[in-house]
Design a protein around this motif. Structure first.
Motif, short mmCIF file in Angstrom:
data_model
loop_
_atom_site.label_atom_id
_atom_site.label_comp_id
_atom_site.label_asym_id
_atom_site.label_seq_id
_atom_site.Cartn_x
_atom_site.Cartn_y
_atom_site.Cartn_z
N LEU A 258 35.91 37.47 29.06
CA LEU A 258 36.68 38.12 30.11
C LEU A 258 37.29 37.07 31.03
CD1 LEU A 258 34.26 41.04 31.02
CD2 LEU A 258 36.35 41.18 29.67
N LEU A 259 38.45 37.38 31.57
CA LEU A 259 39.14 36.44 32.44
C LEU A 259 38.26 36.05 33.63
CD1 LEU A 259 41.61 34.83 33.29
CD2 LEU A 259 42.57 36.94 34.27
N SER A 260 37.49 36.98 34.15
CA SER A 260 36.62 36.66 35.27
C SER A 260 35.59 35.60 34.90
CB SER A 260 35.91 37.94 35.77
OG SER A 260 35.22 38.57 34.70
N ALA A 261 35.09 35.63 33.64
CA ALA A 261 34.14 34.62 33.20
C ALA A 261 34.83 33.29 32.95
CB ALA A 261 33.42 35.09 31.93
N LYS A 263 37.31 32.14 34.58
CA LYS A 263 37.59 31.56 35.89
C LYS A 263 36.34 31.29 36.71
CE LYS A 263 42.33 33.23 36.60
NZ LYS A 263 42.89 31.93 36.99
N LEU A 265 34.32 33.47 37.95
CA LEU A 265 34.19 34.42 39.04
C LEU A 265 33.15 35.50 38.78
CD1 LEU A 265 37.96 34.85 39.90
CD2 LEU A 265 36.27 33.41 41.04
N SER A 266 32.67 35.55 37.53
CA SER A 266 31.56 36.44 37.21
C SER A 266 30.51 35.62 36.50
CB SER A 266 32.02 37.61 36.34
OG SER A 266 32.43 37.16 35.07
N CYS A 275 32.57 27.91 34.22
CA CYS A 275 33.66 28.37 33.36
C CYS A 275 33.13 28.62 31.95
CB CYS A 275 34.77 27.33 33.34
SG CYS A 275 36.03 27.60 32.11
N GLY A 356 42.02 44.69 35.07
CA GLY A 356 41.73 43.59 35.97
C GLY A 356 41.03 42.47 35.25
N MET A 357 40.50 41.49 36.02
CA MET A 357 39.88 40.33 35.40
C MET A 357 38.63 40.68 34.62
SD MET A 357 40.39 37.00 37.85
CE MET A 357 39.65 37.71 39.29
N ASN A 358 37.99 41.79 34.95
CA ASN A 358 36.80 42.20 34.21
C ASN A 358 37.14 43.05 32.99
OD1 ASN A 358 34.72 40.96 35.71
ND2 ASN A 358 34.96 42.50 37.32
#
Length: 376
Positions: A258-261, A263, A265-266, A275, A356-358
């Motif tokens: 996932l994009l959040s991972a 970046k 952010l998760s 990252c 979204g990012m998730n």
């Protein structure tokens, strides 16, 4: 983009290194296999928990087949202390294609990986006996930050080269064991594979045919393990992939996060701010390889003679199918230059601005034109 391959027909590709994950991520990325022009995949076992039993591997295969039945899934076990010679014999009878070795802690979901290869010698002997493939993530574990001996200082930049003596040692001890050094990233790895006997091969990803250090430093989308190295290493990979040497074939190491991972952010099991390592290429793998070959031709790294159909088809599936002992492709695809722009994948049924990012997995070279693939 250039278009050396525009309009050609090729056998369906085979991708001998894919991460299809589980649950909703599996449901999102498994349908992209055929989108990328591929009909056969070797599936990585580093789920949570890892796939360490034959029953778990076969159950995983059923879940994948329920999503996309028109793909041949070659399953693997995760090399783990619970694996015994009897496990190997059972796996061979069940049609399991290989056993994947991760050095402990080097990449995503590798915390249960190998610390001491010698303890697995009885397992490797059984694999040699029944003719099962050993798939090596070829990196040495990182050294302690307090290490002062220069010969023991391992970083992401030299981890692969530091692993090569282990490859050679395993090959010398088990000369009939089929071994694959996966996702080669260095000229040294290419040479090591060449120096070993015919039972040793190396896979090369699509993204490593594009990337060097500067492309991932500061860019989490292009960050993977093993990391891309020097321009000279990328040249060595391109030359190996177009050499016609059957010891080198395609394995995308497509790894969705996932994009959040990506970046940081998760958490994703990585720890705050970390990252996730992995480049997602599955929906466009065939196009990316052809595009990389196009680019290499344009700058003189390879000549047209290196891009003949026999060599391209061999790298994209023929050599790997023969190494694994699986049937050659019966279906074909046609490719069209610039026929599509690379799209991201959404997870959980959302799309467009709703994702979204998730919910978003960013595809390598997102938004850029690449070859479109049509099944014929």
């Amino acid at each position: 983009m250039s278009s050396f391959f525009d309009g050609i027909e090729l056998p369906a590709a085979a991708d001998f290194h894919v991460h299809l994950r589980d649950d909703r991520m599996m449901e999102a990325v498994t349908p992209t296999i055929r989108q990328g022009g591929v009909d056969t995949v070797f599936v990585m076992p580093n789920l949570v928990p890892p796939v360490t039993t034959v029953s778990a591997a076969l159950d995983y295969k059923k879940r994948l087949q329920a999503i996309e039945p028109n793909v041949s899934y070659l399953m693997s076990l995760y090399l783990h202390s619970s694996i015994t010679p009897d496990t190997i014999r059972e796996a061979k009878r069940a049609g399991i294609a290989g056993v994947k070795s991760y050095p402990a802690g080097v990449t995503t979901n590798s915390s249960s990986g190998v610390v001491d290869y010698e303890s697995f010698y009885p397992v490797f002997a059984a694999m040699e006996e029944v003719d099962m493939v050993l798939n090596l993530h070829g990196e040495a574990p990182p050294s302690s930050s307090t290490t002062t001996d220069p010969m023991k200082q391992i970083t992401v930049l030299n981890a692969e080269e530091a692993f090569l003596p282990t490859l050679k040692s395993l090959h010398e001890r088990f000369p009939r064991l089929r071994i694959i050094l996966e996702h080669c990233t260095t000229a040294a790895a290419v040479e090591a594979v060449k120096q070993c006997g015919p039972n040793v091969a190396g896979t090369i990803t699509a993204h490593h045919l594009f990337l060097t250090i500067d492309d991932w430093a500061g860019d989490p989308i292009n960050f993977c393990k093993p990391v891309a190295k020097l321009p000279s290493d990328r040249v060595a990979l391109l030359k190996a992939a177009t050499s016609g040497d059957p010891k080198f074939f395609f394995g995308s190491d497509s790894a969705p996060h996932l994009l959040s991972a990506k970046k940081g952010l998760s958490d994703g099991g990585l720890g705050a701010g970390k990252c996730a390592a992995g480049v997602f290429t599955q929906p466009n793998v065939l196009g990316f390889v052809l595009e990389a070959f196009d680019n290499a031709l344009q700058v003189g790294i390879v000549k047209e003679s290196g891009l003949g159909h026999e060599r391209v088809q061999g790298f994209l599936g023929g050599y790997g199918r023969k190494f694994y002992g699986v049937p050659q492709a019966t279906r074909k695809v046609r490719v069209k230059a610039g026929g599509m722009n690379v799209q991201n994948v959404t997870v959980g049924g959302q799309s467009g601005n709703e994702a979204g990012m998730n919910d978003t997995v960013v595809t390598f070279r997102s938004g850029k034109p690449t070859y479109a693939v049509e099944w014929i």
